[in-house]
Design an enzyme around this catalytic site. Structure first.
Site, mmCIF file in Angstrom:
data_model
loop_
_atom_site.group_PDB
_atom_site.id
_atom_site.type_symbol
_atom_site.label_atom_id
_atom_site.label_comp_id
_atom_site.label_asym_id
_atom_site.label_seq_id
_atom_site.Cartn_x
_atom_site.Cartn_y
_atom_site.Cartn_z
ATOM 1 N N ASN A 170 0.843 -1.192 0.000
ATOM 2 C CA ASN A 170 0.000 0.000 0.000
ATOM 3 C C ASN A 170 0.880 1.243 0.000
ATOM 4 O O ASN A 170 1.797 1.351 0.819
ATOM 5 C CB ASN A 170 -0.874 0.024 1.259
ATOM 6 C CG ASN A 170 -1.685 1.304 1.355
ATOM 7 O OD1 ASN A 170 -2.628 1.502 0.597
ATOM 8 N ND2 ASN A 170 -1.321 2.180 2.293
ATOM 9 N N GLU A 171 0.598 2.153 -0.911
ATOM 10 C CA GLU A 171 1.267 3.458 -0.942
ATOM 11 C C GLU A 171 2.757 3.335 -0.604
ATOM 12 O O GLU A 171 3.280 4.033 0.271
ATOM 13 C CB GLU A 171 0.554 4.447 -0.002
ATOM 14 C CG GLU A 171 -0.874 4.702 -0.452
ATOM 15 C CD GLU A 171 -1.594 5.830 0.270
ATOM 16 O OE1 GLU A 171 -1.071 6.380 1.251
ATOM 17 O OE2 GLU A 171 -2.708 6.161 -0.163
ATOM 18 N N TYR A 241 -6.682 11.863 -2.762
ATOM 19 C CA TYR A 241 -7.715 12.502 -1.943
ATOM 20 C C TYR A 241 -7.720 13.972 -2.332
ATOM 21 O O TYR A 241 -6.656 14.561 -2.537
ATOM 22 C CB TYR A 241 -7.412 12.345 -0.446
ATOM 23 C CG TYR A 241 -7.513 10.907 0.011
ATOM 24 C CD1 TYR A 241 -8.740 10.357 0.342
ATOM 25 C CD2 TYR A 241 -6.387 10.096 0.089
ATOM 26 C CE1 TYR A 241 -8.849 9.025 0.743
ATOM 27 C CE2 TYR A 241 -6.473 8.770 0.484
ATOM 28 C CZ TYR A 241 -7.711 8.237 0.812
ATOM 29 O OH TYR A 241 -7.817 6.933 1.195
ATOM 30 N N GLU A 289 -7.964 3.897 -3.827
ATOM 31 C CA GLU A 289 -8.373 4.795 -2.741
ATOM 32 C C GLU A 289 -8.659 6.136 -3.392
ATOM 33 O O GLU A 289 -7.773 6.713 -4.047
ATOM 34 C CB GLU A 289 -7.284 4.976 -1.672
ATOM 35 C CG GLU A 289 -7.113 3.798 -0.761
ATOM 36 C CD GLU A 289 -6.146 4.080 0.394
ATOM 37 O OE1 GLU A 289 -6.088 5.210 0.894
ATOM 38 O OE2 GLU A 289 -5.432 3.121 0.769
ATOM 39 N N GLN A 341 -13.299 5.679 2.828
ATOM 40 C CA GLN A 341 -13.561 4.288 3.137
ATOM 41 C C GLN A 341 -15.077 4.116 3.241
ATOM 42 O O GLN A 341 -15.778 4.999 2.756
ATOM 43 C CB GLN A 341 -12.851 3.905 4.430
ATOM 44 C CG GLN A 341 -11.337 4.100 4.307
ATOM 45 C CD GLN A 341 -10.521 3.573 5.486
ATOM 46 O OE1 GLN A 341 -11.019 2.911 6.385
ATOM 47 N NE2 GLN A 341 -9.224 3.899 5.470
HETATM 48 O O1 AHR Z 1 -7.672 5.827 3.807
HETATM 49 C C1 AHR Z 1 -6.857 6.406 4.797
HETATM 50 C C2 AHR Z 1 -5.385 6.278 4.474
HETATM 51 O O2 AHR Z 1 -5.120 7.052 3.350
HETATM 52 C C3 AHR Z 1 -4.911 4.909 4.093
HETATM 53 O O3 AHR Z 1 -4.561 4.148 5.194
HETATM 54 C C4 AHR Z 1 -3.713 5.195 3.254
HETATM 55 O O4 AHR Z 1 -3.499 4.211 2.279
HETATM 56 C C5 AHR Z 1 -3.985 6.553 2.672
HETATM 57 O O5 AHR Z 1 -2.924 7.406 2.814
#
Ligand code: AHR
Length: 491
Positions: A170-171, A241, A289, A341
Protein backbone atom coordinates in the site's frame (compact mmCIF):
# COMPACT_ATOMS: atom_id res chain seq x y z
CA UNK A 1 -27.96 28.06 -22.96
CA UNK A 2 -26.24 24.71 -22.61
CA UNK A 3 -26.30 21.81 -25.01
CA UNK A 4 -25.72 18.11 -24.43
CA UNK A 5 -25.67 15.71 -27.38
CA UNK A 6 -26.11 12.01 -26.72
CA UNK A 7 -25.55 9.27 -29.24
CA UNK A 8 -26.02 5.62 -28.19
CA UNK A 9 -23.81 4.65 -31.14
CA UNK A 10 -20.84 6.75 -29.96
CA UNK A 11 -19.51 4.38 -27.33
CA UNK A 12 -16.21 4.71 -25.48
CA UNK A 13 -15.85 1.39 -23.69
CA UNK A 14 -17.56 -1.16 -21.53
CA UNK A 15 -17.74 -0.16 -17.88
CA UNK A 16 -16.30 -2.41 -15.21
CA UNK A 17 -18.70 -2.24 -12.27
CA UNK A 18 -15.68 -2.55 -9.99
CA UNK A 19 -15.41 1.26 -10.32
CA UNK A 20 -18.02 1.24 -7.55
CA UNK A 21 -15.76 -0.58 -5.10
CA UNK A 22 -15.21 0.21 -1.44
CA UNK A 23 -12.41 0.02 1.09
CA UNK A 24 -12.31 -1.21 4.70
CA UNK A 25 -9.26 -0.58 6.89
CA UNK A 26 -8.41 -1.37 10.48
CA UNK A 27 -8.47 2.30 11.39
CA UNK A 28 -10.45 4.26 13.93
CA UNK A 29 -14.11 3.18 13.98
CA UNK A 30 -14.29 1.69 10.50
CA UNK A 31 -14.39 -1.89 11.75
CA UNK A 32 -14.69 -1.79 15.53
CA UNK A 33 -17.71 0.37 16.36
CA UNK A 34 -18.68 0.65 12.71
CA UNK A 35 -19.04 -2.55 10.72
CA UNK A 36 -18.41 -4.85 13.65
CA UNK A 37 -19.92 -4.32 17.09
CA UNK A 38 -20.93 -7.69 18.57
CA UNK A 39 -22.11 -6.09 21.82
CA UNK A 40 -24.61 -3.88 19.96
CA UNK A 41 -28.33 -4.78 19.93
CA UNK A 42 -28.12 -3.91 16.22
CA UNK A 43 -25.54 -6.65 15.55
CA UNK A 44 -26.31 -9.94 13.81
CA UNK A 45 -25.02 -13.37 14.89
CA UNK A 46 -21.61 -12.56 13.37
CA UNK A 47 -21.31 -9.26 15.24
CA UNK A 48 -21.95 -7.16 12.13
CA UNK A 49 -24.13 -4.08 12.47
CA UNK A 50 -27.30 -4.83 10.49
CA UNK A 51 -28.12 -1.15 9.97
CA UNK A 52 -24.66 -0.63 8.46
CA UNK A 53 -25.06 -3.69 6.23
CA UNK A 54 -28.42 -2.38 5.00
CA UNK A 55 -26.94 1.03 4.19
CA UNK A 56 -23.94 -0.52 2.45
CA UNK A 57 -26.18 -2.76 0.34
CA UNK A 58 -27.70 0.41 -1.09
CA UNK A 59 -24.25 1.34 -2.43
CA UNK A 60 -23.99 -1.96 -4.40
CA UNK A 61 -20.24 -2.18 -4.08
CA UNK A 62 -19.03 -5.14 -6.18
CA UNK A 63 -15.55 -5.30 -4.64
CA UNK A 64 -14.15 -4.41 -1.19
CA UNK A 65 -10.48 -3.70 -0.46
CA UNK A 66 -9.06 -4.83 2.93
CA UNK A 67 -7.30 -4.60 5.46
CA UNK A 68 -5.42 -1.39 4.55
CA UNK A 69 -4.27 1.16 3.82
CA UNK A 70 -1.31 2.10 5.89
CA UNK A 71 -2.38 -0.50 8.45
CA UNK A 72 -1.50 -3.41 6.19
CA UNK A 73 2.18 -2.47 6.03
CA UNK A 74 2.63 -3.74 9.58
CA UNK A 75 -0.09 -6.41 9.59
CA UNK A 76 0.32 -10.14 10.21
CA UNK A 77 -2.67 -11.95 8.71
CA UNK A 78 -2.09 -14.95 11.00
CA UNK A 79 -2.91 -12.73 13.99
CA UNK A 80 -6.46 -12.43 12.67
CA UNK A 81 -7.44 -16.09 12.14
CA UNK A 82 -8.34 -18.93 14.49
CA UNK A 83 -10.04 -18.84 17.88
CA UNK A 84 -10.69 -15.22 18.80
CA UNK A 85 -9.61 -15.66 22.42
CA UNK A 86 -6.16 -16.80 21.25
CA UNK A 87 -5.55 -13.90 18.88
CA UNK A 88 -2.88 -11.44 19.96
CA UNK A 89 -3.45 -7.74 20.47
CA UNK A 90 -0.72 -5.77 18.69
CA UNK A 91 0.47 -2.23 18.46
CA UNK A 92 -0.54 -0.83 15.06
CA UNK A 93 2.30 1.44 13.98
CA UNK A 94 0.38 3.16 11.19
CA UNK A 95 -2.33 4.65 13.37
CA UNK A 96 -0.68 4.24 16.78
CA UNK A 97 -3.48 2.12 18.19
CA UNK A 98 -3.99 -1.30 19.70
CA UNK A 99 -5.31 -3.82 17.18
CA UNK A 100 -7.22 -6.56 19.03
CA UNK A 101 -7.48 -8.82 15.95
CA UNK A 102 -11.02 -9.84 16.82
CA UNK A 103 -11.87 -9.18 13.18
CA UNK A 104 -9.68 -10.78 10.51
CA UNK A 105 -9.66 -12.70 7.24
CA UNK A 106 -12.64 -14.97 7.84
CA UNK A 107 -14.79 -12.29 9.43
CA UNK A 108 -14.09 -10.06 6.43
CA UNK A 109 -15.01 -12.83 4.00
CA UNK A 110 -18.27 -13.27 5.95
CA UNK A 111 -18.96 -9.55 5.58
CA UNK A 112 -18.31 -9.72 1.83
CA UNK A 113 -20.66 -12.67 1.40
CA UNK A 114 -23.41 -10.77 3.20
CA UNK A 115 -22.89 -7.75 0.96
CA UNK A 116 -22.52 -9.85 -2.19
CA UNK A 117 -19.18 -8.17 -2.82
CA UNK A 118 -15.83 -9.65 -3.90
CA UNK A 119 -13.01 -9.47 -1.39
CA UNK A 120 -9.81 -7.73 -2.51
CA UNK A 121 -6.88 -8.32 -0.14
CA UNK A 122 -3.74 -6.23 0.09
CA UNK A 123 -0.64 -8.04 1.36
CA UNK A 124 1.97 -6.56 3.65
CA UNK A 125 4.88 -5.35 1.48
CA UNK A 126 6.06 -3.01 4.23
CA UNK A 127 7.57 -5.09 7.04
CA UNK A 128 6.13 -8.34 5.68
CA UNK A 129 7.75 -10.86 3.39
CA UNK A 130 6.79 -12.80 0.30
CA UNK A 131 6.44 -16.06 2.19
CA UNK A 132 3.79 -14.56 4.42
CA UNK A 133 2.02 -13.12 1.38
CA UNK A 134 1.92 -16.37 -0.60
CA UNK A 135 0.85 -18.27 2.49
CA UNK A 136 -2.16 -15.98 2.81
CA UNK A 137 -3.11 -16.82 -0.79
CA UNK A 138 -2.80 -20.52 0.00
CA UNK A 139 -4.75 -20.22 3.24
CA UNK A 140 -7.60 -18.43 1.42
CA UNK A 141 -7.68 -20.16 -1.94
CA UNK A 142 -5.81 -23.46 -1.59
CA UNK A 143 -7.48 -26.79 -2.33
CA UNK A 144 -4.57 -29.22 -1.78
CA UNK A 145 -4.22 -31.08 1.54
CA UNK A 146 -1.58 -28.71 2.93
CA UNK A 147 -1.08 -27.47 6.45
CA UNK A 148 -2.50 -24.03 5.60
CA UNK A 149 -5.56 -25.43 3.85
CA UNK A 150 -6.18 -27.75 6.82
CA UNK A 151 -5.82 -24.76 9.08
CA UNK A 152 -8.58 -23.00 7.15
CA UNK A 153 -10.72 -26.12 7.50
CA UNK A 154 -10.06 -26.15 11.25
CA UNK A 155 -11.17 -22.54 11.35
CA UNK A 156 -14.51 -23.60 9.92
CA UNK A 157 -14.06 -22.96 6.20
CA UNK A 158 -14.05 -26.16 4.16
CA UNK A 159 -14.48 -24.37 0.83
CA UNK A 160 -11.79 -22.03 -0.51
CA UNK A 161 -12.60 -18.33 -0.23
CA UNK A 162 -11.57 -17.82 -3.88
CA UNK A 163 -10.15 -14.35 -3.30
CA UNK A 164 -9.54 -13.06 -6.80
CA UNK A 165 -7.89 -9.66 -6.28
CA UNK A 166 -4.59 -9.25 -4.45
CA UNK A 167 -2.70 -5.99 -4.06
CA UNK A 168 0.98 -6.04 -3.22
CA UNK A 169 1.72 -3.27 -0.75
CA UNK A 170 0.00 0.00 0.00
CA UNK A 171 1.27 3.46 -0.94
CA UNK A 172 4.83 2.18 -1.04
CA UNK A 173 5.94 5.57 -2.40
CA UNK A 174 4.98 7.43 0.77
CA UNK A 175 7.42 8.26 3.60
CA UNK A 176 4.49 7.75 5.99
CA UNK A 177 4.40 4.08 5.06
CA UNK A 178 5.93 1.35 7.21
CA UNK A 179 8.63 0.02 4.88
CA UNK A 180 8.45 2.69 2.16
CA UNK A 181 10.20 1.50 -0.99
CA UNK A 182 12.25 3.24 -3.66
CA UNK A 183 11.14 2.55 -7.24
CA UNK A 184 13.91 -0.08 -7.60
CA UNK A 185 13.14 -1.75 -4.28
CA UNK A 186 9.44 -2.01 -5.03
CA UNK A 187 9.81 -3.31 -8.60
CA UNK A 188 12.14 -6.00 -7.29
CA UNK A 189 9.91 -6.89 -4.34
CA UNK A 190 6.81 -6.89 -6.56
CA UNK A 191 8.37 -9.38 -8.95
CA UNK A 192 9.23 -11.82 -6.19
CA UNK A 193 6.00 -11.42 -4.23
CA UNK A 194 3.80 -11.77 -7.31
CA UNK A 195 5.70 -14.78 -8.61
CA UNK A 196 5.18 -16.87 -5.50
CA UNK A 197 1.63 -15.62 -4.98
CA UNK A 198 0.74 -16.71 -8.54
CA UNK A 199 2.44 -20.05 -7.89
CA UNK A 200 0.09 -20.47 -4.96
CA UNK A 201 -2.93 -19.62 -7.16
CA UNK A 202 -2.38 -18.93 -10.88
CA UNK A 203 -5.88 -17.48 -11.26
CA UNK A 204 -5.43 -14.43 -9.04
CA UNK A 205 -5.40 -10.85 -10.36
CA UNK A 206 -2.54 -8.72 -9.05
CA UNK A 207 -2.40 -5.01 -8.33
CA UNK A 208 0.85 -3.06 -8.13
CA UNK A 209 1.11 0.08 -6.01
CA UNK A 210 2.42 2.98 -8.09
CA UNK A 211 1.60 6.38 -6.71
CA UNK A 212 -0.22 8.19 -3.96
CA UNK A 213 2.30 10.96 -3.32
CA UNK A 214 2.22 12.10 -6.98
CA UNK A 215 5.86 13.07 -6.67
CA UNK A 216 8.53 13.04 -9.35
CA UNK A 217 9.07 9.29 -9.06
CA UNK A 218 5.80 8.06 -10.48
CA UNK A 219 6.98 7.71 -14.07
CA UNK A 220 10.06 5.79 -12.96
CA UNK A 221 7.94 3.62 -10.65
CA UNK A 222 5.64 2.60 -13.48
CA UNK A 223 8.55 2.10 -15.85
CA UNK A 224 10.56 -0.18 -13.58
CA UNK A 225 7.50 -2.23 -12.72
CA UNK A 226 6.52 -2.82 -16.32
CA UNK A 227 10.11 -3.48 -17.37
CA UNK A 228 10.75 -5.98 -14.60
CA UNK A 229 7.41 -7.57 -13.80
CA UNK A 230 4.88 -6.79 -16.55
CA UNK A 231 3.68 -10.37 -16.73
CA UNK A 232 2.47 -10.12 -13.12
CA UNK A 233 0.82 -6.71 -13.35
CA UNK A 234 -2.92 -6.74 -14.01
CA UNK A 235 -3.62 -3.32 -12.52
CA UNK A 236 -1.55 -0.38 -11.44
CA UNK A 237 -2.92 1.19 -8.30
CA UNK A 238 -3.08 4.94 -7.86
CA UNK A 239 -4.59 6.89 -4.96
CA UNK A 240 -5.80 10.41 -4.41
CA UNK A 241 -7.71 12.50 -1.94
CA UNK A 242 -9.02 15.94 -2.84
CA UNK A 243 -10.44 18.82 -0.84
CA UNK A 244 -11.39 22.47 -0.56
CA UNK A 245 -8.31 23.57 1.36
CA UNK A 246 -8.73 27.22 0.32
CA UNK A 247 -12.42 27.45 1.06
CA UNK A 248 -12.94 28.50 -2.57
CA UNK A 249 -15.94 26.81 -4.19
CA UNK A 250 -14.94 27.63 -7.79
CA UNK A 251 -11.43 26.22 -7.36
CA UNK A 252 -12.86 23.17 -5.64
CA UNK A 253 -15.16 22.60 -8.62
CA UNK A 254 -12.05 22.62 -10.84
CA UNK A 255 -10.95 19.39 -9.13
CA UNK A 256 -12.18 17.75 -12.33
CA UNK A 257 -9.06 19.07 -14.09
CA UNK A 258 -6.49 17.47 -11.79
CA UNK A 259 -8.42 14.21 -11.98
CA UNK A 260 -8.41 14.41 -15.79
CA UNK A 261 -4.69 15.17 -15.81
CA UNK A 262 -3.91 12.24 -13.54
CA UNK A 263 -6.01 9.73 -15.43
CA UNK A 264 -4.91 10.89 -18.87
CA UNK A 265 -1.24 10.88 -17.97
CA UNK A 266 -1.44 7.43 -16.45
CA UNK A 267 -3.31 6.08 -19.45
CA UNK A 268 -0.58 7.47 -21.73
CA UNK A 269 2.20 6.24 -19.48
CA UNK A 270 0.92 2.68 -19.29
CA UNK A 271 0.16 2.63 -23.00
CA UNK A 272 3.66 3.81 -23.86
CA UNK A 273 5.29 1.28 -21.55
CA UNK A 274 3.17 -1.60 -22.86
CA UNK A 275 4.08 -0.58 -26.41
CA UNK A 276 7.76 -0.26 -25.56
CA UNK A 277 7.90 -3.60 -23.76
CA UNK A 278 5.52 -5.34 -26.18
CA UNK A 279 3.16 -6.31 -23.36
CA UNK A 280 0.16 -8.01 -24.92
CA UNK A 281 -2.14 -8.30 -21.90
CA UNK A 282 -4.12 -5.31 -20.67
CA UNK A 283 -2.89 -3.36 -17.67
CA UNK A 284 -5.74 -1.44 -16.09
CA UNK A 285 -5.85 1.45 -13.66
CA UNK A 286 -7.23 0.84 -10.18
CA UNK A 287 -7.94 4.05 -8.28
CA UNK A 288 -8.20 1.91 -5.20
CA UNK A 289 -8.37 4.79 -2.74
CA UNK A 290 -10.20 7.98 -3.70
CA UNK A 291 -12.41 10.46 -1.92
CA UNK A 292 -12.61 13.92 -0.42
CA UNK A 293 -10.39 14.19 2.66
CA UNK A 294 -8.80 17.36 3.93
CA UNK A 295 -10.35 18.26 7.26
CA UNK A 296 -9.40 15.38 9.55
CA UNK A 297 -5.72 15.18 10.43
CA UNK A 298 -3.90 12.00 9.36
CA UNK A 299 -1.44 12.39 12.22
CA UNK A 300 -2.24 10.01 15.09
CA UNK A 301 0.16 11.97 17.31
CA UNK A 302 -1.91 15.14 16.93
CA UNK A 303 -4.26 16.04 19.80
CA UNK A 304 -6.85 16.67 17.08
CA UNK A 305 -6.66 13.14 15.69
CA UNK A 306 -10.22 11.83 15.43
CA UNK A 307 -9.72 8.62 13.49
CA UNK A 308 -10.32 10.44 10.20
CA UNK A 309 -13.98 11.14 10.97
CA UNK A 310 -14.65 13.67 8.25
CA UNK A 311 -17.99 15.48 8.07
CA UNK A 312 -19.08 16.00 4.47
CA UNK A 313 -21.22 18.73 2.96
CA UNK A 314 -22.99 19.27 -0.34
CA UNK A 315 -19.96 20.62 -2.21
CA UNK A 316 -18.12 17.41 -1.29
CA UNK A 317 -20.99 15.42 -2.79
CA UNK A 318 -20.55 17.38 -6.02
CA UNK A 319 -16.84 16.57 -6.03
CA UNK A 320 -17.55 12.87 -5.47
CA UNK A 321 -19.81 13.03 -8.55
CA UNK A 322 -17.05 14.78 -10.55
CA UNK A 323 -14.77 11.86 -9.76
CA UNK A 324 -17.41 9.30 -10.77
CA UNK A 325 -17.96 11.19 -14.04
CA UNK A 326 -14.22 10.98 -14.69
CA UNK A 327 -14.21 7.22 -14.03
CA UNK A 328 -17.03 6.81 -16.58
CA UNK A 329 -15.26 8.97 -19.18
CA UNK A 330 -12.08 6.94 -18.61
CA UNK A 331 -13.89 3.61 -18.40
CA UNK A 332 -11.55 2.03 -20.93
CA UNK A 333 -8.63 2.27 -18.52
CA UNK A 334 -10.17 2.64 -15.03
CA UNK A 335 -11.35 -0.88 -14.29
CA UNK A 336 -11.52 -0.57 -10.53
CA UNK A 337 -11.99 2.26 -8.06
CA UNK A 338 -12.53 2.04 -4.32
CA UNK A 339 -14.22 4.73 -2.31
CA UNK A 340 -12.08 5.20 0.81
CA UNK A 341 -13.56 4.29 3.14
CA UNK A 342 -17.05 2.90 3.86
CA UNK A 343 -17.97 3.54 7.51
CA UNK A 344 -16.97 6.30 9.98
CA UNK A 345 -13.45 6.79 8.55
CA UNK A 346 -13.70 9.37 5.69
CA UNK A 347 -16.96 7.64 4.93
CA UNK A 348 -20.47 8.02 3.52
CA UNK A 349 -21.93 6.30 6.62
CA UNK A 350 -21.43 7.46 10.22
CA UNK A 351 -22.57 5.39 13.19
CA UNK A 352 -23.23 5.87 16.84
CA UNK A 353 -24.41 3.12 19.19
CA UNK A 354 -28.10 3.65 18.42
CA UNK A 355 -28.04 4.24 14.68
CA UNK A 356 -26.37 5.87 11.70
CA UNK A 357 -26.51 8.86 9.45
CA UNK A 358 -25.98 8.95 5.70
CA UNK A 359 -23.56 11.73 4.79
CA UNK A 360 -23.96 13.93 1.70
CA UNK A 361 -21.47 11.85 -0.33
CA UNK A 362 -23.60 8.73 0.16
CA UNK A 363 -26.20 10.01 -2.28
CA UNK A 364 -24.22 10.56 -5.50
CA UNK A 365 -22.42 7.26 -4.98
CA UNK A 366 -25.70 5.39 -4.47
CA UNK A 367 -27.27 7.11 -7.46
CA UNK A 368 -24.45 6.33 -9.88
CA UNK A 369 -24.00 2.79 -8.65
CA UNK A 370 -27.73 2.10 -9.01
CA UNK A 371 -28.24 3.64 -12.45
CA UNK A 372 -24.92 3.19 -14.28
CA UNK A 373 -25.17 1.31 -17.58
CA UNK A 374 -22.63 -1.17 -18.90
CA UNK A 375 -21.14 1.07 -21.64
CA UNK A 376 -19.64 4.56 -21.41
CA UNK A 377 -20.77 7.05 -24.04
CA UNK A 378 -18.75 9.77 -25.73
CA UNK A 379 -20.84 12.84 -24.90
CA UNK A 380 -20.63 16.26 -26.52
CA UNK A 381 -21.51 19.22 -24.35
CA UNK A 382 -20.98 22.95 -24.45
CA UNK A 383 -22.38 26.06 -22.84
CA UNK A 384 -21.83 28.41 -19.96
CA UNK A 385 -18.39 28.61 -18.38
CA UNK A 386 -16.72 29.72 -15.17
CA UNK A 387 -13.08 30.67 -14.63
CA UNK A 388 -11.59 29.50 -11.34
CA UNK A 389 -8.24 30.96 -10.29
CA UNK A 390 -5.39 29.44 -12.27
CA UNK A 391 -7.63 27.86 -14.92
CA UNK A 392 -8.90 28.66 -18.37
CA UNK A 393 -12.68 28.81 -18.72
CA UNK A 394 -14.33 25.54 -17.71
CA UNK A 395 -17.80 24.37 -18.60
CA UNK A 396 -20.20 24.88 -15.69
CA UNK A 397 -21.73 21.50 -16.33
CA UNK A 398 -19.62 18.38 -15.88
CA UNK A 399 -21.13 15.52 -17.85
CA UNK A 400 -20.86 11.78 -18.39
CA UNK A 401 -23.28 9.20 -19.77
CA UNK A 402 -23.73 5.46 -19.98
CA UNK A 403 -25.79 3.11 -22.09
CA UNK A 404 -27.60 -0.02 -21.01
CA UNK A 405 -28.17 -1.64 -24.39
CA UNK A 406 -30.29 -4.51 -23.03
CA UNK A 407 -32.63 -2.16 -21.17
CA UNK A 408 -32.47 0.45 -23.95
CA UNK A 409 -31.71 3.24 -21.52
CA UNK A 410 -29.17 6.03 -21.30
CA UNK A 411 -28.13 7.37 -17.90
CA UNK A 412 -26.94 10.97 -18.17
CA UNK A 413 -24.96 12.37 -15.22
CA UNK A 414 -24.63 16.12 -14.81
CA UNK A 415 -22.97 18.15 -12.07
CA UNK A 416 -24.06 21.78 -12.09
CA UNK A 417 -21.05 23.61 -10.68
CA UNK A 418 -22.77 26.96 -10.34
CA UNK A 419 -23.49 27.95 -6.76
CA UNK A 420 -26.25 30.35 -7.84
CA UNK A 421 -27.57 29.61 -11.31
CA UNK A 422 -29.87 27.01 -12.73
CA UNK A 423 -28.59 25.78 -16.09
CA UNK A 424 -31.14 25.63 -18.87
CA UNK A 425 -30.04 22.88 -21.20
CA UNK A 426 -31.14 21.25 -24.42
CA UNK A 427 -30.40 17.55 -24.40
CA UNK A 428 -30.61 15.99 -27.83
CA UNK A 429 -30.36 12.45 -29.12
CA UNK A 430 -28.27 12.02 -32.27
CA UNK A 431 -29.54 8.52 -33.02
CA UNK A 432 -33.02 7.17 -32.17
CA UNK A 433 -35.63 8.91 -30.06
CA UNK A 434 -36.66 9.28 -26.43
CA UNK A 435 -39.48 7.06 -25.30
CA UNK A 436 -40.43 9.05 -22.17
CA UNK A 437 -40.83 9.34 -19.29
CA UNK A 438 -37.33 10.19 -18.06
CA UNK A 439 -36.51 9.44 -14.43
CA UNK A 440 -34.77 12.46 -12.90
CA UNK A 441 -32.88 11.96 -9.62
CA UNK A 442 -31.38 15.12 -8.15
CA UNK A 443 -28.91 15.25 -5.25
CA UNK A 444 -29.10 18.67 -3.65
CA UNK A 445 -29.53 20.61 -0.42
CA UNK A 446 -30.26 24.15 0.72
CA UNK A 447 -26.70 25.43 0.20
CA UNK A 448 -23.22 24.17 -0.64
CA UNK A 449 -22.19 23.87 3.01
CA UNK A 450 -25.26 21.81 4.02
CA UNK A 451 -24.36 18.66 5.98
CA UNK A 452 -26.33 15.71 7.28
CA UNK A 453 -26.05 15.17 11.03
CA UNK A 454 -27.85 13.02 13.58
CA UNK A 455 -29.96 16.08 14.44
CA UNK A 456 -30.63 17.02 10.82
CA UNK A 457 -30.11 13.85 8.76
CA UNK A 458 -31.99 14.98 5.64
CA UNK A 459 -30.47 18.31 4.63
CA UNK A 460 -28.74 16.72 1.64
CA UNK A 461 -30.66 13.99 -0.15
CA UNK A 462 -32.07 12.90 -3.44
CA UNK A 463 -35.35 14.03 -4.99
CA UNK A 464 -37.07 11.95 -7.65
CA UNK A 465 -39.24 13.21 -10.49
CA UNK A 466 -40.59 11.95 -13.76
CA UNK A 467 -40.12 14.10 -16.84
CA UNK A 468 -41.93 13.37 -20.08
CA UNK A 469 -39.83 13.11 -23.21
CA UNK A 470 -40.34 11.99 -26.77
CA UNK A 471 -38.78 12.82 -30.08
CA UNK A 472 -35.13 13.80 -30.12
CA UNK A 473 -35.00 16.75 -27.76
CA UNK A 474 -35.37 17.06 -24.02
CA UNK A 475 -35.23 20.50 -22.44
CA UNK A 476 -34.07 20.29 -18.83
CA UNK A 477 -32.96 22.81 -16.23
CA UNK A 478 -30.26 21.68 -13.82
CA UNK A 479 -30.62 23.12 -10.33
CA UNK A 480 -27.74 25.16 -8.89
CA UNK A 481 -25.13 23.11 -6.94
CA UNK A 482 -26.68 19.77 -7.86
CA UNK A 483 -25.89 16.31 -9.15
CA UNK A 484 -28.53 14.97 -11.54
CA UNK A 485 -29.01 11.57 -13.11
CA UNK A 486 -31.49 11.41 -15.97
CA UNK A 487 -32.35 7.85 -16.92
CA UNK A 488 -33.86 8.03 -20.39
CA UNK A 489 -35.66 5.23 -22.18
CA UNK A 490 -34.93 4.93 -25.89
CA UNK A 491 -37.50 4.11 -28.54
O1 AHR B 1 -7.67 5.83 3.81
C1 AHR B 1 -6.86 6.41 4.80
C2 AHR B 1 -5.39 6.28 4.47
O2 AHR B 1 -5.12 7.05 3.35
C3 AHR B 1 -4.91 4.91 4.09
O3 AHR B 1 -4.56 4.15 5.19
C4 AHR B 1 -3.71 5.19 3.25
O4 AHR B 1 -3.50 4.21 2.28
C5 AHR B 1 -3.99 6.55 2.67
O5 AHR B 1 -2.92 7.41 2.81
Amino acid sequence: MNQIKLDPERTLSTIDRNIFGGFVEHLGRCIYGGLYEPESPLADEAGLRTDVLDALRRLRMPVMRYPGGNFVSGYRWRDGVGPVEERPARHDMAWNSIEPNRFGTNEFIGLCRKLDTEPYFVVNCGDGDMREARDWVEYCNGTQPTHLVRLRHQHGFEQPHRVRYWGIGNEVDGPWQVGMKTPEEYARAYLEFSKVMRWADPSIKLLASVTSAWDATFVERAQLLIEQAAQYVDYVSIHWYVGNQDGDFASYMATSEIIEDRLSSFEGLIRALRFQQQVAHPIALAVDEWNVWYRATPDPASPNFNGLEETYNLEDALVVALQLNAFIRHAASVRMANLAQVVNVIAPIVTRPDGLVLQSIFYPFELYSRTCGDTALDVFWQGETFTPAGHAALRVLDVAATLDAAEKTIALYVVNRSETDAMETTISLQTGAFAGPVQASVVNGPDIRAENTFDQPGRVGVAEASVSADGKTLPYTFEPHSVTALVCRLA
